[in-house]
Design a protein around this motif. Structure first.
Motif, PDB file in Angstrom:
ATOM      1  N   ASP A   1       0.838  -1.187   0.000  1.00  5.04           N
ATOM      2  CA  ASP A   1       0.000   0.000   0.000  1.00  5.04           C
ATOM      3  C   ASP A   1       0.878   1.243   0.000  1.00  5.04           C
ATOM      4  N   PHE A   2       1.744   1.334  -0.995  1.00  5.17           N
ATOM      5  CA  PHE A   2       2.654   2.467  -1.077  1.00  5.17           C
ATOM      6  C   PHE A   2       1.884   3.706  -1.530  1.00  5.17           C
TER       7      PHE A   2
ATOM      8  N   ILE B   1       1.973   7.858  -2.549  1.00  2.15           N
ATOM      9  CA  ILE B   1       2.729   9.041  -2.951  1.00  2.15           C
ATOM     10  C   ILE B   1       2.379  10.186  -2.002  1.00  2.15           C
TER      11      ILE B   1
ATOM     12  N   THR C   1      11.902   8.591  -5.919  1.00  5.76           N
ATOM     13  CA  THR C   1      10.802   7.634  -5.758  1.00  5.76           C
ATOM     14  C   THR C   1      10.585   6.833  -7.039  1.00  5.76           C
TER      15      THR C   1
ATOM     16  N   LEU D   1      10.888   2.766  -7.466  1.00  8.13           N
ATOM     17  CA  LEU D   1       9.833   1.943  -8.065  1.00  8.13           C
ATOM     18  C   LEU D   1      10.369   1.162  -9.256  1.00  8.13           C
TER      19      LEU D   1
ATOM     20  N   ARG E   1       3.747  -1.742 -10.290  1.00  8.23           N
ATOM     21  CA  ARG E   1       3.181  -2.023  -8.978  1.00  8.23           C
ATOM     22  C   ARG E   1       2.109  -0.988  -8.653  1.00  8.23           C
TER      23      ARG E   1
ATOM     24  N   VAL F   1       0.264   1.947  -6.699  1.00  8.85           N
ATOM     25  CA  VAL F   1       0.693   3.112  -5.928  1.00  8.85           C
ATOM     26  C   VAL F   1      -0.539   3.967  -5.657  1.00  8.85           C
ATOM     27  N   ARG F   2      -0.636   4.500  -4.444  1.00  6.44           N
ATOM     28  CA  ARG F   2      -1.777   5.332  -4.088  1.00  6.44           C
ATOM     29  C   ARG F   2      -1.388   6.806  -4.177  1.00  6.44           C
TER      30      ARG F   2
ATOM     31  N   GLU G   1      -5.898   4.440  -6.343  1.00  4.36           N
ATOM     32  CA  GLU G   1      -4.761   3.560  -6.610  1.00  4.36           C
ATOM     33  C   GLU G   1      -4.520   3.414  -8.112  1.00  4.36           C
TER      34      GLU G   1
ATOM     35  N   TRP H   1      -1.641   1.669 -11.046  1.00  7.10           N
ATOM     36  CA  TRP H   1      -0.489   0.811 -11.318  1.00  7.10           C
ATOM     37  C   TRP H   1       0.564   1.660 -12.030  1.00  7.10           C
ATOM     38  N   PHE H   2       1.700   1.866 -11.365  1.00 10.11           N
ATOM     39  CA  PHE H   2       2.793   2.628 -11.967  1.00 10.11           C
ATOM     40  C   PHE H   2       3.665   1.689 -12.798  1.00 10.11           C
TER      41      PHE H   2
END
Length: 404
Positions: free
Chosen positions: A5-6, A8, A19, A23, A30, A32-33, A39, A41-42
């Motif tokens: 639950d990463f 930003i 950052t 990643l 993955r 990323v919020r 949320e 996906w980056f």
């Protein structure tokens, strides 16, 4: 960085690159919020971002899907942005995208853009004259980096010079939503911009001229494969927003990067023939498309061996891809002699930026003219005191400089 639950944080927008690199090193993609709680996906590696930009399973209509997907949060800001831009070129997939792009691509032909060069140079010279007549210290964003592109796009579209209001509202439209206040500001900005665009269309309908907006209205009214009302309004708004906002940041971010690398600034000042390729390196190093481009997975998609599930919001991180060491040697270093070909600052695939040629030309003229007029220009504050906007288009709030 192994938690599932990463999130930003706002500080990310001041310096996103550590950052993004973390990643990128962790894996190809993955969840990323973002600060608004949504949320994404980056995707951070060059090969995967480039592939994703051309993948038809990753829909460009992310806002539209967010509005229609009950599993995703909906806010007034999201709704207002979606209402204003759902039929714009950048937010459509084929076949609608193909049809609309064909209708407007001629407006950005090499002949038309190159014909603007003398006028862009004249505008740059007028702004520099005004700066030279003022104090030795100035805000480069307010007096130059924002003033030049907004004048160019207003003249290209044939719209009144409401520069201050447009600058304020476009800034609010591109901000990151963090709380109720910023969400309300974004919703109000899109409402204002939508109403403004529709007034312009009505004005140009009654008094057409030799300009791009009049051309679009003619297509709307006469062409067999015409623009409908919503498409016309969205297209005009997109050109107004994208036609100047990203170029402001190209100039501002570019000059800030040169101040961070004084040896490169000196090289460019002494070798103006590097300007054409330097613009691409500045875009690669710290361009406005940061962190990246929004997409929506219409079905399961595998990128870099990672399965991104159907219904996911996907952020194709152009900024991370442009600093991928697997694609660019020593990617964090600004090198104006580098061949930056392959950078994704203008996108890739069917959504490659229509205005790329115009943006390159404006950046080349703006930066080159500035260095000729003020060869001793330097930043007036330490790098850590420069203020960055909290926005999905990376740019500076201001850039204090000493001109002489």
């Amino acid at each position: 960085m192994t938690d599932t639950d990463f999130a930003i944080q706002p500080a990310f927008f001041t310096d996103p690159f550590p950052t993004l690199r973390a990643l990128q090193q962790e894996g190809p993609a993955r969840p990323v919020r973002l600060p608004d709680g949504v949320e994404w996906w980056f995707v951070t590696r060059h090969e995967d971002v480039r592939s994703g930009l051309a993948d038809p399973r990753l829909s460009s209509a992310a806002n539209d899907h967010m509005a229609n997907d009950e599993s995703l949060p909906t806010t007034d800001a999201i709704t207002s942005a979606n209402d204003a831009t759902r039929r714009s070129l950048v937010n459509l997939d084929p076949p609608d995208h193909t049809r609309l792009r064909k209708l407007v691509v001629r407006a950005f032909s090499a002949t038309r853009v190159d014909g603007l060069r003398p006028r862009v140079q004249q505008i740059a010279d007028e702004l520099l004259d005004a700066m030279a007549a003022g104090d030795d210290e100035a805000d480069l964003i307010g007096t130059y980096a924002s003033a030049l592109p907004i004048r160019v796009i207003c003249e290209l579209l044939g719209v009144p010079e409401d520069h201050d209001a447009l600058r304020e509202k476009t800034g609010a439209a591109f901000q990151v939503v963090q709380d109720d206040t910023s969400a309300a500001d974004m919703a109000q900005a899109f409402a204002w911009l939508t109403a403004y665009t529709r007034r312009l269309i009505a004005l140009k309908h009654d008094t057409p001229g030799d300009d791009l907006l009049s051309d679009l209205i003619a297509v709307h009214e006469e062409d067999d494969d015409r623009l409908d009302d919503e498409e016309l309004a969205a297209m005009a708004l997109t050109l107004l927003l994208a036609g100047h906002e990203t170029t402001v940041q190209l100039i501002g971010n570019g000059m800030n990067a040169l101040f961070d690398h004084p040896e490169q600034l000196a090289t460019l000042r002494d070798r103006p023939e590097l300007l054409r390729t330097a613009v691409d390196e500045l875009l690669r190093h710290d361009g406005p498309t940061n962190p990246g481009v929004a997409r929506y997975a219409t079905e399961d998609v595998t990128l870099g061996g990672v399965r991104i599930p159907r219904g996911a919001l996907v952020l194709l991180s152009v900024a991370a891809a442009n600093r991928d060491p697997a694609r660019f040697t020593d990617p964090d270093r600004l090198d104006l002699t580098r061949d930056a070909g392959g950078h994704l600052g203008f996108g890739h695939g069917i959504h490659y930026c229509l205005g790329a040629r115009l943006a390159r030309m404006e950046g080349e003229i703006a930066i080159g003219s500035l260095l000729r007029r003020f060869p001793g220009i330097r930043r007036a504050v330490p790098a850590e005191e420069v203020r960055w906007r909290l926005g999905m288009v990376r740019g500076l709030v201001s850039l204090p400089v000493i001109l002489r």
